[in-house]
Structure formats: structure tokens, C-alpha cells
Design a protein around this motif. Structure first.
Motif, PDB file in Angstrom:
ATOM      1  N   MET A   1      21.842 -18.648  78.882  1.00 47.53           N
ATOM      2  CA  MET A   1      22.365 -17.366  79.341  1.00 47.53           C
ATOM      3  C   MET A   1      23.870 -17.460  79.512  1.00 47.53           C
ATOM      4  N   LYS A   2      24.536 -16.312  79.540  1.00 52.79           N
ATOM      5  CA  LYS A   2      25.981 -16.308  79.790  1.00 52.79           C
ATOM      6  C   LYS A   2      26.227 -16.301  81.294  1.00 52.79           C
ATOM      7  N   LEU A   3      27.050 -17.253  81.733  1.00 52.02           N
ATOM      8  CA  LEU A   3      27.340 -17.383  83.157  1.00 52.02           C
ATOM      9  C   LEU A   3      28.835 -17.204  83.413  1.00 52.02           C
ATOM     10  N   LEU A   4      29.169 -16.391  84.398  1.00 50.32           N
ATOM     11  CA  LEU A   4      30.548 -16.341  84.886  1.00 50.32           C
ATOM     12  C   LEU A   4      30.714 -17.525  85.832  1.00 50.32           C
ATOM     13  N   VAL A   5      31.691 -18.397  85.567  1.00 51.56           N
ATOM     14  CA  VAL A   5      31.815 -19.645  86.325  1.00 51.56           C
ATOM     15  C   VAL A   5      33.220 -19.775  86.904  1.00 51.56           C
ATOM     16  N   SER A   6      33.314 -20.206  88.149  1.00 49.56           N
ATOM     17  CA  SER A   6      34.626 -20.492  88.748  1.00 49.56           C
ATOM     18  C   SER A   6      35.362 -21.502  87.874  1.00 49.56           C
ATOM     19  N   ALA A   7      36.555 -21.126  87.445  1.00 47.06           N
ATOM     20  CA  ALA A   7      37.292 -21.973  86.502  1.00 47.06           C
ATOM     21  C   ALA A   7      37.600 -23.355  87.082  1.00 47.06           C
ATOM     22  N   CYS A   8      37.801 -23.428  88.392  1.00 48.47           N
ATOM     23  CA  CYS A   8      38.130 -24.731  88.986  1.00 48.47           C
ATOM     24  C   CYS A   8      36.973 -25.713  88.852  1.00 48.47           C
ATOM     25  N   LEU A   9      35.733 -25.218  88.780  1.00 47.15           N
ATOM     26  CA  LEU A   9      34.576 -26.104  88.596  1.00 47.15           C
ATOM     27  C   LEU A   9      34.567 -26.710  87.194  1.00 47.15           C
ATOM     28  N   LEU A  10      35.280 -26.061  86.277  1.00 44.68           N
ATOM     29  CA  LEU A  10      35.320 -26.534  84.897  1.00 44.68           C
ATOM     30  C   LEU A  10      36.515 -27.463  84.659  1.00 44.68           C
ATOM     31  N   GLY A  11      37.267 -27.734  85.722  1.00 45.04           N
ATOM     32  CA  GLY A  11      38.403 -28.651  85.585  1.00 45.04           C
ATOM     33  C   GLY A  11      39.728 -27.960  85.347  1.00 45.04           C
ATOM     34  N   ILE A  12      39.767 -26.632  85.456  1.00 49.73           N
ATOM     35  CA  ILE A  12      41.030 -25.905  85.310  1.00 49.73           C
ATOM     36  C   ILE A  12      41.815 -26.029  86.624  1.00 49.73           C
ATOM     37  N   ASP A  13      43.103 -26.316  86.521  1.00 52.78           N
ATOM     38  CA  ASP A  13      43.932 -26.540  87.717  1.00 52.78           C
ATOM     39  C   ASP A  13      44.390 -25.222  88.338  1.00 52.78           C
ATOM     40  N   CYS A  14      43.450 -24.470  88.878  1.00 56.46           N
ATOM     41  CA  CYS A  14      43.777 -23.161  89.454  1.00 56.46           C
ATOM     42  C   CYS A  14      43.540 -23.123  90.961  1.00 56.46           C
TER      43      CYS A  14
END
Ligand code: SF4
Length: 145
Positions: A1-14
Motif C-alpha cells: 500500500m502507499k504510506l505517507l511516512v515522516s521523512a525523518c524516519l527515512l533518514g532525511i535530515d529534517c
């Protein structure tokens, strides 16, 4: 399924500190489960910079420790996250626990003393109000099959 994910959990420095909250094992498990991940950072979408002062929810507002009211930016970011969710055809959201934007079920109490209380971040609250299933990295077992 398509999931909206917090970018910081994906390793983005935000993150407010300029770092991230990478959950590499979770990311791998989500990939194995076949999910498509749509990154979002509501605080950036609300116009805040990185790094930025940490903020917490207090009495219906969002404030920094110095007392700056950033409620408008948090609300703008939540609306943007909802728009992205709908545009991309997401079916659930997986957001960072305890955040004043992304937290679901538990957030910090506004005293900046690491005390947690029941509650949602501004974005998690808006998504839930629209009937969207919201998970965090701590309770996303149902997404992993
Ligand atoms: Fe992560 Fe959400 Fe905070 Fe952005 S707003 S840094 S995605 S917890």
C-alpha cells in the motif's frame, strides 16, 4: 500500500536539530512488505527552517521553549501533509512518535522537561480527524503483516 511516512524516519535530515530519526530495520521491513513510501515533513512544509528551535504543544498552541508561537506553521504543514496524502492516493500514515507534528497517541506536555502525555501532534490529529489510519514506528506491526 502507499504510506505517507515522516521523512525523518527515512533518514532525511529534517529534524529540528538538523539530524534524522532513521529506522533502518523498519525501512527494510516496509520494503519487504511491498509498501510504497511517500515522505513528508510537516514542519518543513509549514515554512520552518532546519535546524530550528524545538517546539511542543501547550494549551491548544505550539510554542518553542522561548515562547515563540509557531502554531500557524504547524497547521500549514498539517494541511500540506493532508493534501500530499490525498494527491498520492495514500492509504495510511506512518509518523514519528512523540513529535508535536507527527506524534500519535503520546506527545510532550509543553513543559520542555521530557514529560509525555496522551495526545496527538498537529498533523496526526488532522489526519485522524479525516478518518486516516495513523501509525508510529512504535506501533506499526499491522503494516508489516
Ligand atoms: Fe520528522 Fe515529522 Fe518532525 Fe518532520 S515534523 S522532523 S517528519 S517528526
Amino acid at each position: 500500500m502507499k504510506l505517507l511516512v515522516s521523512a525523518c524516519l527515512l533518514g532525511i535530515d529534517c529534524k529540528y536539530s538538523g539530524g534524522n530519526n532513521l529506522c533502518a530495520d523498519l525501512l527494510e521491513a516496509l520494503r519487504r512488505a511491498g509498501h510504497i513510501l511517500i515522505p513528508v515533513c510537516p514542519e518543513i512544509y509549514g515554512g520552518l527552517s532546519t535546524p530550528r528551535p524545538p517546539a511542543e504543544r501547550r494549551a491548544g498552541r505550539v510554542v518553542t521553549e522561548a515562547g515563540t508561537d509557531v502554531t500557524a506553521q504547524y497547521r500549514k504543514g498539517a494541511e500540506a501533509a493532508l493534501r500530499l496524502y490525498r494527491l498520492c492516493g495514500c492509504e495510511a500514515a506512518l509518523l514519528k512518535a512523540n513529535s508535536p507534528s507527527c506524534g500519535s497517541g503520546t506527545i510532550y506536555d509543553g513543559s520542555f522537561s521530557h514529560v509525555k502525555i496522551d495526545g496527538d501532534g498537529v498533523t496526526a490529529q488532522l489526519l485522524k480527524e479525516k478518518g486516516i489510519p495513523v501509525y508510529t514506528e512504535k506501533d506499526c506491526g499491522p503494516l508489516l503483516g
